[in-house]
Design a protein around this motif. Structure first.
Motif, PDB file in Angstrom:
ATOM      1  N   UNK A   1      34.062  46.896  32.084  1.00  0.00           N
ATOM      2  CA  UNK A   1      34.682  47.930  32.913  1.00  0.00           C
ATOM      3  C   UNK A   1      34.990  47.399  34.307  1.00  0.00           C
ATOM      4  N   UNK A   2      34.124  46.524  34.839  1.00  0.00           N
ATOM      5  CA  UNK A   2      34.367  45.938  36.161  1.00  0.00           C
ATOM      6  C   UNK A   2      35.615  45.055  36.130  1.00  0.00           C
ATOM      7  N   UNK A   3      35.731  44.228  35.103  1.00  0.00           N
ATOM      8  CA  UNK A   3      36.911  43.360  34.974  1.00  0.00           C
ATOM      9  C   UNK A   3      38.179  44.201  34.850  1.00  0.00           C
ATOM     10  N   UNK A   4      38.077  45.315  34.106  1.00  0.00           N
ATOM     11  CA  UNK A   4      39.237  46.199  33.944  1.00  0.00           C
ATOM     12  C   UNK A   4      39.626  46.830  35.281  1.00  0.00           C
ATOM     13  N   UNK A   5      38.624  47.207  36.080  1.00  0.00           N
ATOM     14  CA  UNK A   5      38.908  47.788  37.398  1.00  0.00           C
ATOM     15  C   UNK A   5      39.597  46.781  38.309  1.00  0.00           C
ATOM     16  N   UNK A   6      39.204  45.528  38.238  1.00  0.00           N
ATOM     17  CA  UNK A   6      39.838  44.488  39.050  1.00  0.00           C
ATOM     18  C   UNK A   6      41.299  44.316  38.659  1.00  0.00           C
ATOM     19  N   UNK A   7      41.557  44.329  37.363  1.00  0.00           N
ATOM     20  CA  UNK A   7      42.931  44.212  36.888  1.00  0.00           C
ATOM     21  C   UNK A   7      43.746  45.457  37.253  1.00  0.00           C
ATOM     22  N   UNK A   8      43.086  46.610  37.211  1.00  0.00           N
ATOM     23  CA  UNK A   8      43.774  47.852  37.608  1.00  0.00           C
ATOM     24  C   UNK A   8      44.213  47.778  39.065  1.00  0.00           C
ATOM     25  N   UNK A   9      43.349  47.259  39.930  1.00  0.00           N
ATOM     26  CA  UNK A   9      43.700  47.144  41.342  1.00  0.00           C
ATOM     27  C   UNK A   9      44.871  46.180  41.542  1.00  0.00           C
TER      28      UNK A   9
END
Length: 296
Positions: free
Chosen positions: A3-11
């Protein structure tokens, strides 16, 4: 970690979107979804960028997935709003209206932790009205066509041509033959040209066949209550100049002492009759609208 990696990509996708790099933004959101597919915001953000890219079927898929993750009773007004836009552009006005009304009601009565922009209510209410007008226009055109109305036949032909031209530009955009900005500008140009031709067509037929105009049914925007989106009978005006149906705004103020559109404090005592608008409403109802307004 996923989920953290996904949030970074979302940003990264958000940054690309703000910079107008829509294809790159879509790629970042898609990669984020591969890493973690239970974040509804990522699907909503990808739906927004796909609106810009005119990938409307993808917008529908993303919004429905976002709504599924949040649950039908979750606060997800942006997903419903993007869904409504895509459905309208895909020529599904009934579905678009249902989605737009859900978005509007979620903004009108938000959950405690919801993030609502001050302009959301005005934006969403305007879009609900657009959906209602489009739905009514489709019904009206079909009604007149069944009556053998030549103007309606020509209007339908123009609309079919508009849709075909817009699909062509969308296809060119998808295949990299046209840039995002150019595709958006050409799509807007097509819509503007279509609206002008329809207006000219109505003017021409009104001049040639004035008696036929009595059969064309229209509801002016200014008599529509922006809470229920129905034609008004007894409009009252707020101190900021907005007009609502008296019974509707009274009922709203019992629950929340604010103007529904501006969120500014408002009491029943501050409302004033709008005599000019009431006269227009009375003229509308006197024209025989009671007989057909149910179609609105």
């Amino acid at each position: 970690m996923a989920s953290y990696a996904a949030d970074q990509l979302k940003e990264k996708g958000n940054t690309a979107f703000r910079n107008g790099e829509f294809l790159e933004a879509e790629d970042f959101y898609s990669e984020a979804i591969k890493r973690y597919s239970r974040n509804s915001l990522i699907f909503t953000n990808r739906a927004n960028v796909r609106l810009k890219l005119q990938r409307y079927e993808g917008v529908v898929d993303d919004c429905l997935k976002s709504i599924e993750i949040q649950g039908q009773h979750g606060q997800n007004h942006k997903a419903y709003y993007f869904l409504a836009q895509a459905q309208l552009l895909l020529n599904h006005p009934n579905e678009a209206l249902a989605s737009a009304l859900t978005a509007y009601n979620q903004v009108l009565h938000p959950q405690p932790a919801a993030k609502i922009s001050p302009k959301d209510l005005e934006t969403f209410s305007a879009f609900v009205l657009k959906c209602k007008k489009t739905k009514f226009s489709f019904r009206e055109r079909e009604r007149l066509r069944r009556q053998g109305d030549f103007c309606a036949e020509l209007e339908a032909a123009l609309d079919s041509r508009r849709q075909q031209e817009q699909r062509t530009f969308s296809s060119q955009l998808h295949h990299g033959q046209l840039g995002t900005i150019a595709a958006l500008e050409r799509t807007q140009e097509i819509q503007t040209t279509f609206d002008q031709k329809i207006s000219e067509l109505h003017t021409l037929f009104a001049a040639a066949h004035p008696e036929a105009q009595r059969t064309r049914r229209e509801i002016p925007d200014y008599i529509v209550d922006m809470i229920t989106f129905e034609p008004m009978h007894d409009p009252v005006m707020t101190k900021t100049g907005h007009s609502y149906e008296r019974a509707t705004i009274y009922e709203h103020l019992k629950r929340a002492p604010t103007d529904p559109l501006t969120r500014e404090p408002l009491t029943i005592e501050e409302l004033r009759p709008n005599y000019g608008l009431k006269a227009a409403c009375e003229a509308f109802w006197a024209s025989g609208a009671e007989e057909w307004v149910i179609d609105w």
